[in-house]
Write a protein that holds these residues in place. Structure first.
Motif, mmCIF file in Angstrom:
data_model
loop_
_atom_site.group_PDB
_atom_site.id
_atom_site.type_symbol
_atom_site.label_atom_id
_atom_site.label_comp_id
_atom_site.label_asym_id
_atom_site.label_seq_id
_atom_site.Cartn_x
_atom_site.Cartn_y
_atom_site.Cartn_z
ATOM 1 N N ASP A 197 0.869 -1.188 0.000
ATOM 2 C CA ASP A 197 0.000 0.000 0.000
ATOM 3 C C ASP A 197 0.900 1.232 0.000
ATOM 4 O O ASP A 197 1.543 1.534 1.012
ATOM 5 N N GLU A 205 1.810 4.583 0.456
ATOM 6 C CA GLU A 205 1.449 5.827 1.142
ATOM 7 C C GLU A 205 2.614 6.156 2.057
ATOM 8 O O GLU A 205 3.444 5.281 2.331
ATOM 9 N N HIS A 244 -5.157 2.941 -4.452
ATOM 10 C CA HIS A 244 -5.497 2.953 -3.018
ATOM 11 C C HIS A 244 -6.380 4.172 -2.728
ATOM 12 O O HIS A 244 -6.415 4.674 -1.620
ATOM 13 N N HIS A 299 -6.887 8.893 0.732
ATOM 14 C CA HIS A 299 -6.779 8.016 1.903
ATOM 15 C C HIS A 299 -7.843 8.276 2.966
ATOM 16 O O HIS A 299 -7.593 8.153 4.158
ATOM 17 N N HIS A 309 3.497 -1.825 4.000
ATOM 18 C CA HIS A 309 3.622 -0.419 3.602
ATOM 19 C C HIS A 309 5.096 -0.035 3.476
ATOM 20 O O HIS A 309 5.927 -0.548 4.227
HETATM 21 ZN ZN LIG Z 1 -3.538 2.845 3.398
#
Ligand SMILES: [Zn+2]
Length: 289
Positions: A21, A23, A94, A98, A235
């Protein structure tokens, strides 16, 4: 390469789905009450260097993966997206900002996931087929989100973690890939089922907190007993022990975010070596890898 003791790879033919993911550390949902969206532009970004590291670990392992990328990140780091795609990985969405699906109206949600898809496709020149909701925020109360995901043109989603958790989870959802609407597949995060309870086996804080042997046992059990691929996620900020600290959140949130960051890279190296991994589209949609 020599196999480590207990390696399940040689006798385990199941290929698992590896996902990231994309971010940055200041965009995680648990920090959202302490860092407003308006402040994002003022924060030190670490995502590029962390993605470089992930690409190099994947290259060493000969594995491909799916990168569920925030539209906000795609807009600022177009070269990074091109580099991910040119290494043979899948770019997926995604969302743009967010925000949890459960905190948006159906109209806001649809606009957000349409924008993210358009930005990532524009920047990379690749079709985006997959979507993952921030913080697995699709559950029994907002299944309308699947209509929006299909309407926005996605072919699969990986937005449900079928466990009980204080922030997310849909413990009664099917544990493996299933059609939620005609033309839309949901691929839930991996769980292992013990005594009729689903336990998390697909990444997140659990992967860093608990001994690696437990994760390895759980994924091997899913492959062997269920004969299904495990959907695993992590992540970029989880590989970054030197990330700037965020001081607003309480001790539980801070513990979950910062525990064992230093162990993440060596653990991933073992995970990539102990199992077979591939991008999600080729596993679940049959598109060429
Ligand atoms: Zn996320």
């Amino acid at each position: 390469m020599n196999s480590p003791p207990g390696n399940s790879f040689p006798t385990n033919p199941v290929v698992n789905a590896l996902t990231i993911d994309v971010e940055d550390y200041f965009q995680v949902s648990a920090f959202a009450p302490h860092i407003s969206h308006d402040e994002w532009d003022t924060m030190e970004c670490r995502v590029e260097q962390n993605i470089e590291r992930i690409l190099s670990l994947l290259g060493d392992a000969g594995a491909t993966a799916t990168f569920f990328t925030l539209g906000w990140i795609a807009q600022r780091y177009p070269e990074m997206l091109k580099r991910i795609a040119s290494d043979g990985h899948e770019l997926a969405s995604h969302g743009f900002s967010h925000r949890r699906a459960s905190e948006q109206s159906p109209e806001q949600f649809l606009a957000d996931i349409r924008l993210a898809k358009a930005v990532i496709e524009d920047v990379s020149g690749h079709h985006v087929l997959g979507y993952r909701a921030p913080s697995f925020s699709i559950g029994a109360s907002n299944t309308w989100a699947f209509d929006a995901i299909a309407e926005a043109g996605y072919h699969y989603s990986s937005s449900i973690y079928p466990i009980r958790h204080d922030h997310y989870g849909m413990p009664d959802a099917p544990r493996f890939a299933h059609e939620v609407l005609p033309g839309l597949i949901e691929v839930p995060i991996a769980t292992v089922r013990i005594l009729r309870v689903n336990l998390p086996a697909g990444g997140g804080g659990y992967f860093r907190l608990l001994p690696y042997a437990l994760s390895r046992w759980a994924i091997a059990r899913i492959n062997r007993n269920d004969n299904r691929p495990a959907m695993f996620y992590f992540h970029p900020w989880e590989l970054d022990p030197d990330q700037p600290r965020v001081y607003g959140p309480g001790p539980k949130t801070r513990f979950r975010h910062y525990v064992n960051l230093r162990r993440m890279a060596p653990r991933l190296t073992r995970l990539f070596r102990d199992f077979r991994w591939q991008r999600a589209d080729s596993l679940f949609l049959g598109t060429p890898a």
